[in-house]
Design a protein around this motif. Structure first.
Motif, PDB file in Angstrom:
ATOM      1  N   ARG A  50     -16.849  40.956 110.099  1.00 42.70           N
ATOM      2  CA  ARG A  50     -15.809  41.714 109.402  1.00 42.70           C
ATOM      3  C   ARG A  50     -15.176  42.726 110.348  1.00 42.70           C
ATOM      4  NH1 ARG A  50     -18.288  43.943 103.954  1.00 42.70           N
ATOM      5  NH2 ARG A  50     -20.242  43.856 105.097  1.00 42.70           N
ATOM      6  N   SER A  51     -14.047  43.307 109.943  1.00 44.84           N
ATOM      7  CA  SER A  51     -13.475  44.355 110.796  1.00 44.84           C
ATOM      8  C   SER A  51     -14.419  45.557 110.723  1.00 44.84           C
ATOM      9  CB  SER A  51     -12.083  44.754 110.304  1.00 44.84           C
ATOM     10  OG  SER A  51     -12.196  45.576 109.178  1.00 44.84           O
ATOM     11  N   GLU A  76     -13.807  47.686 107.642  1.00 46.71           N
ATOM     12  CA  GLU A  76     -14.319  47.065 106.403  1.00 46.71           C
ATOM     13  C   GLU A  76     -15.841  47.201 106.331  1.00 46.71           C
ATOM     14  OE1 GLU A  76     -11.520  43.248 105.303  1.00 46.71           O
ATOM     15  OE2 GLU A  76     -13.335  42.952 106.446  1.00 46.71           O
ATOM     16  N   TYR A  77     -16.450  46.964 107.482  1.00 49.07           N
ATOM     17  CA  TYR A  77     -17.912  47.027 107.533  1.00 49.07           C
ATOM     18  C   TYR A  77     -18.405  48.440 107.209  1.00 49.07           C
ATOM     19  CZ  TYR A  77     -22.559  47.373 109.556  1.00 49.07           C
ATOM     20  OH  TYR A  77     -23.890  47.647 109.750  1.00 49.07           O
TER      21      TYR A  77
END
Ligand code: MSP
Length: 518
Positions: free
Chosen positions: A66-67, A70-71
């Motif tokens: 994930r980016s 986002e993480y």
């Protein structure tokens, strides 16, 4: 009169992983102190949050595909959820990726660059990525002769060699001032053993600190210097003032300096050296106290993902109740010492201290109120007031112990000796249980001595109410449940001045049903 203020903080937790019992430990301890101070009428500001920059977090995010944003957003939610379940009463939760924080970090960088405390150079040396810590060669050499074998002095994992253009922070310049401050303020670094470690570390000579990185980009950008991000520790420590709105905020005026920064022993060095040097460079008063607690092992082993022995505080709370977890963490180990977590010792404490001592005291007393007084707390018999104290024997003893316990926990709480405070409270609980045994209200009832029975039951309720108030910071839900069962309601339910007689009780289920040994 103006209220006394109290500002306390936890470290900001790295979001490379979900919260475990070690993180919960620091946070519960801070919550206990915050609740205690609030209960005493002080104006408390309790800050926690997350440390979201740095290579370690970036690496963890990459593994998930994930980016990074986002993480980190997803892990932050896990922290917030954990603190909600564990009943953590923080006043603010700061994330180092928030604009309100990033802005202050950049302003401080600029300010110190202008004043000359930050200067450009080149760093060549050793770095531990999991701890985000720089080590000087001479320090690593103490444990290994060959550079191939150099290991981080905190976590024991291999360090890597870094060579990059960087900005340095002039830490060395503040060495003597810092030593003097530590000497003049014996309470500054607690417990005393940690203070000695820090002093001998400083005495080896402080080096200027590399505070920017160029090999990755997940960090606060250095103003006007593309490709440079600010070292995660330099960034994160600033949270303690950015959250207050430094440099101008009303909260900064009101709450700074922090009354205590609470943390684990492995990060005292950043808080007791780097942070005070940064504050001196900025001309800001130093925090009043830095407290480094010990570490938990699990069933005798270091807790680690690879060993698969990481204790999840939420699972434990789900299985045994949040307050049992909070109680165990604060009671089992002297705050400051290392400790060991084992499910057996957890269950033993649960059964002995919570089910037998506390749970039974409340349940037995309420059962007697129902049985002998139709569920209404009796009044202390008027004529008993005239019985000379010596002749009241046991009866005055329990109320005296109860009153004295209120004062007895003050110093331990001030010194963050949470287990000592609990020990005093449990002495009161045990005196009360013993009182039931020696007075044997069932015999008094049989003998038809109504006044004595009123006296004994009233005294028990008197003691239990004090117990409820004193355990509130440690076990807020249990304290609420006890006062509710005693029929106390409204905003004064925890106030020791409130009348307890003639109130209809509302007995509930046992607070801590005994765990059966499997
Ligand atoms: N991000 C830094 C702190 C920056 S503060 C400006 C950091 N974060 S951390 O996620 O590693 O969490 C640190 C806190 O968790 C420390 O207080 C640490 O002592 C605590 N614990 C982590 N594992 C622990 C145990 N096994 N036992 C007790 N506490 C431990 O460091």
């Amino acid at each position: 009169m103006e209220k006394k203020k109290f500002y306390l903080t936890t470290p900001l937790y790295y979001v490379n992983d979900v919260p475990h019992i070690g993180h919960a430990y620091t946070t519960v301890a801070a919550d206990v102190l915050a609740r205690y101070k609030k209960m005493k009428g002080e104006e408390v500001f309790f800050l926690t949050g997350t440390d979201e920059h740095g290579q370690k977090v970036d690496d963890a995010a990459k593994l998930t595909g994930r980016s990074t944003q986002e993480y980190v957003d997803s892990i932050v939610e896990r922290y917030k959820k954990a603190w909600k379940i564990l009943n953590i009463s923080y006043d603010d939760f700061i994330r180092t990726t928030e604009p309100r924080h990033v802005k202050v970090v950049q302003e401080i960088f600029e300010k110190l660059r202008k004043s000359g405390d930050i200067y450009p150079g080149e760093y060549e040396g050793w770095y531990c990525r999991p701890c985000e810590t720089y080590w000087a060669e001479f320090q690593l050499q103490e444990k290994a002769a060959n550079p191939k074998d150099y290991k981080c002095l905190t976590c024991g994992r291999p360090v890597e060699k870094l060579k990059e253009k960087t900005y340095f922070f002039k830490q060395e310049k503040y060495q003597n001032r810092l030593l003097k401050h530590i000497k003049d303020n014996p309470d500054f670094i607690q417990p005393a053993s940690r203070c000695n470690e820090i002093v001998s570390f400083i005495n080896q000579g402080l080096k200027d600190l590399s505070i920017t990185r160029t090999t990755f980009s997940w960090g606060v950008p250095v103003p006007g210097e593309p490709g440079h991000v600010i070292y995660v520790w330099f960034d994160a420590l600033i949270n303690y003032i950015s959250a207050l709105g430094y440099p101008n905020g009303e909260k900064f005026e009101k709450y700074w300096p922090a009354d205590v920064h609470i943390m684990g022993k492995e990060i005292v060095r950043f808080h007791a050296i780097t942070w005070p040097c940064m504050l001196m460079a900025l001309g800001i008063e130093l925090p009043r106290k830095i407290f480094g607690h010990g570490w938990w092992t699990v069933e005798g082993e270091k807790m680690s993902k690879s060993l698969g022995n990481v204790v999840d505080p939420l699972r434990l709370s789900n299985d045994y109740g949040v307050d049992a977890v909070r109680y165990f963490l604060m009671r089992e180990v002297f705050f400051g010492d290392d400790g060991n977590f084992s499910i057996e010792s957890f269950k033993n404490r649960f059964n002995a201290d919570l089910a037998n001592d506390l749970g039974n005291l409340v349940h037995r007393t309420l059962t007697m109120i129902e049985k002998y007084f139709a569920g209404v707390v009796p009044e202390f018999p008027k004529n008993m007031d005239r019985v000379p104290k010596q002749q009241q024997g046991q009866s005055t003893h329990i109320t005296e112990v109860a009153d004295a316990t209120i004062g007895l926990i003050e110093t331990p709480m001030k010194d963050l000796r949470f287990s000592d405070a609990l020990e005093s409270i449990w002495k009161l609980i045990n005196v009360s249980n013993k009182y039931i045994e020696t007075e044997a209200p069932w015999k008094i009832e049989k003998a038809g001595e109504k006044d004595r029975l009123r006296e004994v039951i009233f005294n028990l309720v008197y003691a239990i109410r004090i117990v409820a108030v004193l355990i509130y910071p440690f076990m807020p839900a249990t304290a609420e449940s006890i006062v509710k069962q005693l029929g106390l309601q409204g905003p004064d339910k925890f106030s020791l001045g409130t009348n307890i007689a003639n109130i209809k009780v509302a007995k509930g289920n046992p607070l801590f049903p005994r765990l059966e040994k499997k």
